[in-house]
Design a protein around this motif. Sequence first.
Motif, mmCIF file in Angstrom:
data_model
loop_
_atom_site.group_PDB
_atom_site.id
_atom_site.type_symbol
_atom_site.label_atom_id
_atom_site.label_comp_id
_atom_site.label_asym_id
_atom_site.label_seq_id
_atom_site.Cartn_x
_atom_site.Cartn_y
_atom_site.Cartn_z
ATOM 1 N N MET A 49 0.815 -1.223 0.000
ATOM 2 C CA MET A 49 0.000 0.000 0.000
ATOM 3 C C MET A 49 0.849 1.274 0.000
ATOM 4 S SD MET A 49 -3.331 -1.167 2.172
ATOM 5 C CE MET A 49 -4.242 0.325 1.807
ATOM 6 N N PRO A 50 1.855 1.402 0.866
ATOM 7 C CA PRO A 50 2.646 2.640 0.786
ATOM 8 C C PRO A 50 3.401 2.784 -0.535
ATOM 9 C CG PRO A 50 3.480 1.211 2.543
ATOM 10 C CD PRO A 50 2.221 0.591 2.011
ATOM 11 N N LEU A 51 3.808 1.685 -1.148
ATOM 12 C CA LEU A 51 4.499 1.781 -2.436
ATOM 13 C C LEU A 51 3.530 2.178 -3.553
ATOM 14 C CD1 LEU A 51 6.807 0.602 -0.790
ATOM 15 C CD2 LEU A 51 7.341 -0.867 -2.723
ATOM 16 N N LEU A 52 2.317 1.654 -3.513
ATOM 17 C CA LEU A 52 1.302 2.089 -4.477
ATOM 18 C C LEU A 52 1.050 3.587 -4.318
ATOM 19 C CD1 LEU A 52 -1.262 -0.855 -4.282
ATOM 20 C CD2 LEU A 52 0.091 -0.202 -6.287
ATOM 21 N N ASN A 84 1.435 9.205 -6.100
ATOM 22 C CA ASN A 84 1.851 10.579 -5.826
ATOM 23 C C ASN A 84 2.833 11.088 -6.871
ATOM 24 O OD1 ASN A 84 0.282 11.113 -3.588
ATOM 25 N ND2 ASN A 84 1.800 10.360 -2.154
ATOM 26 N N LYS A 85 3.671 10.211 -7.370
ATOM 27 C CA LYS A 85 4.674 10.619 -8.353
ATOM 28 C C LYS A 85 4.087 10.791 -9.753
ATOM 29 C CE LYS A 85 9.282 9.556 -10.063
ATOM 30 N NZ LYS A 85 10.484 8.736 -9.897
ATOM 31 N N TYR A 86 3.239 9.869 -10.174
ATOM 32 C CA TYR A 86 2.753 9.853 -11.555
ATOM 33 C C TYR A 86 1.282 10.240 -11.715
ATOM 34 C CZ TYR A 86 7.172 7.553 -12.444
ATOM 35 O OH TYR A 86 8.505 7.276 -12.525
ATOM 36 N N GLY A 87 0.554 10.353 -10.602
ATOM 37 C CA GLY A 87 -0.851 10.735 -10.680
ATOM 38 C C GLY A 87 -1.809 9.574 -10.822
ATOM 39 N N TRP A 88 -1.296 8.399 -11.119
ATOM 40 C CA TRP A 88 -2.115 7.190 -11.243
ATOM 41 C C TRP A 88 -1.183 5.994 -11.228
ATOM 42 C CZ3 TRP A 88 -2.665 4.057 -15.896
ATOM 43 C CH2 TRP A 88 -1.816 4.445 -16.946
ATOM 44 N N ILE A 89 -1.767 4.784 -11.232
ATOM 45 C CA ILE A 89 -0.968 3.565 -11.134
ATOM 46 C C ILE A 89 -1.273 2.673 -12.326
ATOM 47 C CG2 ILE A 89 -0.414 1.568 -9.701
ATOM 48 C CD1 ILE A 89 -1.621 3.227 -7.323
ATOM 49 N N SER A 90 -0.316 2.561 -13.216
ATOM 50 C CA SER A 90 -0.484 1.734 -14.415
ATOM 51 C C SER A 90 -0.256 0.262 -14.067
ATOM 52 C CB SER A 90 0.520 2.163 -15.484
ATOM 53 O OG SER A 90 1.841 1.855 -15.065
ATOM 54 N N THR A 91 -0.632 -0.616 -14.991
ATOM 55 C CA THR A 91 -0.366 -2.043 -14.820
ATOM 56 C C THR A 91 1.135 -2.288 -14.719
ATOM 57 O OG1 THR A 91 -2.384 -2.576 -16.027
ATOM 58 C CG2 THR A 91 -0.761 -4.330 -15.809
ATOM 59 N N HIS A 100 -1.106 -10.171 -6.878
ATOM 60 C CA HIS A 100 -1.365 -9.695 -5.513
ATOM 61 C C HIS A 100 -1.404 -8.168 -5.495
ATOM 62 C CE1 HIS A 100 -1.420 -9.341 -1.189
ATOM 63 N NE2 HIS A 100 -0.444 -8.450 -1.306
ATOM 64 N N VAL A 101 -0.439 -7.537 -6.146
ATOM 65 C CA VAL A 101 -0.393 -6.077 -6.190
ATOM 66 C C VAL A 101 -1.620 -5.552 -6.929
ATOM 67 C CG1 VAL A 101 0.940 -4.058 -6.904
ATOM 68 C CG2 VAL A 101 2.129 -6.113 -6.085
ATOM 69 N N LEU A 102 -1.975 -6.171 -8.033
ATOM 70 C CA LEU A 102 -3.173 -5.793 -8.780
ATOM 71 C C LEU A 102 -4.410 -5.907 -7.903
ATOM 72 C CD1 LEU A 102 -4.623 -5.099 -11.493
ATOM 73 C CD2 LEU A 102 -4.725 -7.565 -11.893
ATOM 74 N N GLY A 103 -4.499 -6.963 -7.117
ATOM 75 C CA GLY A 103 -5.642 -7.163 -6.235
ATOM 76 C C GLY A 103 -5.772 -6.049 -5.204
ATOM 77 N N VAL A 104 -4.665 -5.643 -4.634
ATOM 78 C CA VAL A 104 -4.688 -4.551 -3.650
ATOM 79 C C VAL A 104 -5.086 -3.246 -4.330
ATOM 80 C CG1 VAL A 104 -3.290 -3.169 -2.057
ATOM 81 C CG2 VAL A 104 -3.010 -5.655 -2.115
ATOM 82 N N ALA A 105 -4.467 -2.958 -5.468
ATOM 83 C CA ALA A 105 -4.727 -1.694 -6.164
ATOM 84 C C ALA A 105 -6.180 -1.595 -6.637
ATOM 85 C CB ALA A 105 -3.782 -1.539 -7.349
ATOM 86 N N THR A 106 -6.759 -2.709 -7.045
ATOM 87 C CA THR A 106 -8.134 -2.653 -7.543
ATOM 88 C C THR A 106 -9.158 -2.719 -6.417
ATOM 89 O OG1 THR A 106 -8.088 -5.025 -7.987
ATOM 90 C CG2 THR A 106 -7.599 -3.553 -9.829
ATOM 91 N N PHE A 107 -8.774 -3.248 -5.260
ATOM 92 C CA PHE A 107 -9.704 -3.316 -4.127
ATOM 93 C C PHE A 107 -9.963 -1.934 -3.541
ATOM 94 C CE2 PHE A 107 -10.600 -3.665 0.411
ATOM 95 C CZ PHE A 107 -11.737 -4.452 0.379
ATOM 96 N N TYR A 108 -8.910 -1.134 -3.396
ATOM 97 C CA TYR A 108 -9.029 0.173 -2.755
ATOM 98 C C TYR A 108 -9.291 1.262 -3.790
ATOM 99 C CZ TYR A 108 -7.270 -2.028 1.461
ATOM 100 O OH TYR A 108 -7.126 -2.841 2.558
ATOM 101 N N THR A 109 -10.357 2.023 -3.567
ATOM 102 C CA THR A 109 -10.732 3.070 -4.519
ATOM 103 C C THR A 109 -9.805 4.278 -4.463
ATOM 104 O OG1 THR A 109 -12.284 4.024 -2.935
ATOM 105 C CG2 THR A 109 -13.166 2.407 -4.523
ATOM 106 N N MET A 110 -8.972 4.382 -3.447
ATOM 107 C CA MET A 110 -8.057 5.524 -3.351
ATOM 108 C C MET A 110 -6.934 5.450 -4.374
ATOM 109 S SD MET A 110 -6.134 4.652 0.164
ATOM 110 C CE MET A 110 -4.784 3.518 0.278
#
Length: 166
Positions: A33-36, A41-48, A64-74
């Motif tokens: 989560m902190p790395l996402l 914060n650096k790029y404005g969004w998180i690409s695949t 696993h990372v995809l699952g975390v990123a897609t679960f949280y709407t933030m």
Amino acid sequence: MNNENYTPLFDENELKTVEYHKSKYPTQMSAVMPLLWMIQNKYGWISTDAMKYIGDLLQLPHDHVLGVATFYTMYFKKPMGKFHLQICTNVSCMLCGGYELFNHVSKKLNINNKEITADGMFSIEEVECLGSCATAPMLQVNNREYYENLNIEKTDLLLEKLRNSN
């Protein structure tokens, strides 16, 4: 990295911060989560590709990372506007005009939920709760700035202020 041609997304100083986050937890998985958040914060969004990069840094399956990123709407999985407006429509905000505010901004900017204006200046998102129930309705700009006790007039002034801050 798993791919030798992979372009690093973090510089040397940011990689030190990555190591700090990894050291805070008993397993590297907990640092996702902190790395996402750092990527966003650096790029404005998180690409695949960014999710894969984080998976490689943490030696975790990319899924696993995809699952975390897609679960949280933030976490934004696509580019957002320069000013991302999150408008609360949860109970307190709803009762105090949150939906009217959301609908007004949507119509004024000619965009729907999670869309971006043609000039890339604004995006909007309906959110459940931003923890400002006593000062409803409210909206948050770019996950940082709270604007509370809003009405249509105050919101229009805020939009003009943001547009002119360019």
